[in-house]
Design an enzyme around this catalytic site. Structure first.
Site, mmCIF file in Angstrom:
data_model
loop_
_atom_site.group_PDB
_atom_site.id
_atom_site.type_symbol
_atom_site.label_atom_id
_atom_site.label_comp_id
_atom_site.label_asym_id
_atom_site.label_seq_id
_atom_site.Cartn_x
_atom_site.Cartn_y
_atom_site.Cartn_z
ATOM 1 N N GLY A 1 0.579 -4.339 -0.479
ATOM 2 C CA GLY A 1 0.692 -3.019 -0.835
ATOM 3 C C GLY A 1 1.377 -2.836 -2.753
ATOM 4 O O GLY A 1 1.738 -3.854 -2.694
ATOM 5 N N HIS A 2 0.778 -1.964 -2.696
ATOM 6 C CA HIS A 2 1.499 -1.660 -3.712
ATOM 7 C C HIS A 2 2.750 -1.175 -4.010
ATOM 8 O O HIS A 2 3.801 -1.071 -2.929
ATOM 9 C CB HIS A 2 1.128 -0.075 -4.950
ATOM 10 N N HIS A 3 3.965 -2.131 -5.076
ATOM 11 C CA HIS A 3 5.488 -1.439 -5.272
ATOM 12 C C HIS A 3 6.292 -2.283 -3.453
ATOM 13 O O HIS A 3 7.419 -2.222 -3.823
ATOM 14 C CB HIS A 3 5.784 -0.476 -4.905
ATOM 15 N N ALA B 1 4.924 -0.047 -1.197
ATOM 16 C CA ALA B 1 6.501 0.189 -0.731
ATOM 17 C C ALA B 1 7.702 -0.403 0.236
ATOM 18 O O ALA B 1 8.825 -0.188 0.356
ATOM 19 C CB ALA B 1 6.802 1.477 -1.014
#
Length: 211
Positions: free
Chosen positions: A133-135, A153
């Site tokens: 996923g992102h970040h 995250a």
């Protein structure tokens, strides 16, 4: 680019197959560092080189490690000390955000998705269909196995193994040198050096060093 595959077990031809789908990539052979007798054999018609004999190839070849174990750092450091550079392998069927990065020696197999603002460390294996996923941050020498899904995250420590089909929910931390069992669901932070299994994942072993 000429490429040497570090390792001679069954996962090595898989990594070679992924790399061979990249335009301009030429697989020159495999490298063994434990059993010299294997060097008299071939893998799918390609030679197996003993690690101490590959120094003359360091300026003309890149390397990538094809050991699924998170303990592959020892082999990688051995070859790095010879002076080899490491290729980052991204299969044409993978989708890596232009705003994310993969470190040297990492592999993203077919169907891998890495979302935006994410950092994948050095010598990480993102196996078939893994999603990040992102970040999110994934440390060096991690193995993220087929179909695993690490949400946004998250932080995955160095040399950690995320098993096939496992889920790590968003904003969770999985410590270094830990193992998340296949199909497990991580709903809370996981400490360093433990194995967790189940849904929700629970600690079943402590004081481990990855897998």
């Amino acid at each position: 680019m000429k490429l040497l595959i570090l390792g001679t077990r069954s996962f090595a031809p898989e990594i070679a197959d992924v790399a061979s789908d990249i335009e301009g990539m030429e697989i020159s052979g495999y490298v063994e560092n434990m059993d010299r007798e294997k060097c008299s054999e071939k893998i799918e018609g390609l030679p197996i080189y003993w690690v101490d004999d590959i120094a003359p190839m360091k300026d003309s070849h890149f390397a990538v490690c094809a050991l699924g174990t998170t303990g592959r750092s020892r082999f990688i450091e051995q070859v790095e000390s010879i002076g080899f550079r490491f290729a980052t392998i991204i299969h044409p069927g993978a989708r890596i955000s232009r705003n994310s990065m993969l470190g040297d020696g990492s592999v993203a197999g077919p169907g891998v998705i890495v979302a935006t603002r994410t950092r994948i460390g050095r010598h990480v294996i993102l196996n078939r269909g893994a999603m990040i996923g992102h970040h999110t941050s994934v440390g060096d020498y991690c193995s993220i196995m087929p179909g695993a899904n690490v949400a946004g995250a998250c932080t995955i420590g160095d040399s950690t193994y995320i098993g096939m089909g496992a889920l790590v929910l968003d904003h969770k931390k999985v410590g270094s040198h830990s193992v998340v069992g296949a199909g497990s669901v991580v709903t809370r932070d996981v400490p360093d050096n433990v194995q967790v299994i189940g849904s929700p994942a629970r600690v079943v072993k402590e004081n481990i060093e990855g897998r």
